[in-house]
Write an enzyme that holds these catalytic residues in place. Sequence first.
Site, PDB file in Angstrom:
ATOM      1  NE  ARG A 167       9.272  92.650  -1.263  1.00 13.74           N
ATOM      2  CZ  ARG A 167      10.023  92.346  -0.202  1.00 13.74           C
ATOM      3  NH1 ARG A 167      10.857  93.251   0.287  1.00 13.74           N
ATOM      4  NH2 ARG A 167       9.976  91.163   0.343  1.00 13.74           N
ATOM      5  CB  SER A 241       5.094  87.476  -3.293  1.00 10.05           C
ATOM      6  OG  SER A 241       5.660  86.372  -2.619  1.00 10.05           O
ATOM      7  CD  GLU A 337       6.066  91.914  -3.675  1.00  7.01           C
ATOM      8  OE1 GLU A 337       7.037  91.815  -4.443  1.00  7.01           O
ATOM      9  OE2 GLU A 337       5.989  91.312  -2.597  1.00  7.01           O
TER      10      GLU A 337
END
Length: 341
Positions: A167, A241, A337
């Site tokens: 990520r 998420s 995130e």
Amino acid sequence: MFPIPVQRDFSLRHLNTFGIDAKAAVYLPVDDVDTLLAVKNDKELSMLPRLVLGGGSNLLLTQDFAGLVLHMRGAGRRIVNEDEDFVYVTAAAGENWHRFVQWSLDLGLGGLENLSLIPGSVGAAPIQNIGAYGVEVKDRFHSLTAFDFIDGKTFTLDNAACRFAYRDSIFKQELRDRAVVLDVTFALPKQWQANMNYADVMQELSLRQITVPSPRDIAGAVIAIRTRKLPDPAQIGNAGSFFKNPIVPAQQRESLLAQHPQLVSYVQPDGGYKLAAGWLIDQCGWKGRSLGAAGVYEKQALVLVNKGGASGREIAALAQAIQADVQTKFGVKLEPEPVFI
């Protein structure tokens, strides 16, 4: 120089998947690189803080943005080249990611099927190095073109230059607030092999009685799984998420496993272990709970939702409460995130 069609005091409610009603001081849709160059050369606009917006699916607006929002809307996708091993496809940054993946499958090109139904735009995909069900963007990425706000020029980066990690990429490091992705090129393999490393995918294919899946079969399975687990942002505001799956050293994982035998973890190439953040959150009793209008999705503890009229600060407060409980119970730090504004 052409006039720049900015809009002021612009609501971003319909441009972020949480549906947060925050405003941009200045808003500008961007369809081509000439618009970005005009912004760089404009005395007022070039001095403003910038927020580059794609699909708004990796964003939590905790306040109004007192700067310039650049909404990337450039469209277009095409096959650009092929060699013995790969077919190369390019898409503009403003293209919807899921529709791009389905387009590639319609052409008979496999490789991106595990990334079906991920919200957002093509331009945001390499920035976040999005991933799902055993595949990350870096596995299929070839190169991208970007605009540099320092010198006003476009440049190209290959896979290695993007410094992809979990990520993460160079666009969240040195090139943060400096470069804007214009288009992305992917290398899709001619000798395709199914990636069925995740039990959920294998189980879904088994239910469909598919033993030798095609790329379209894998995509169908992934879409079915994601549809069951994740809420549609058009119905319930969310950013998918919300937390990264934390990676811990093997020794810490062994210690946690001794205390929590049901711990869900996956070994990594470096010997560390990725823990399932959703499982950690669930064990802390957060699944289905709410703080005000901000809640944890009842079907997937990794997803935070706007139950109606929640502010970005309410969602941030919920995230902080979850982080504190996971830290206390497991000694593990969860990282969000989405980008907080």
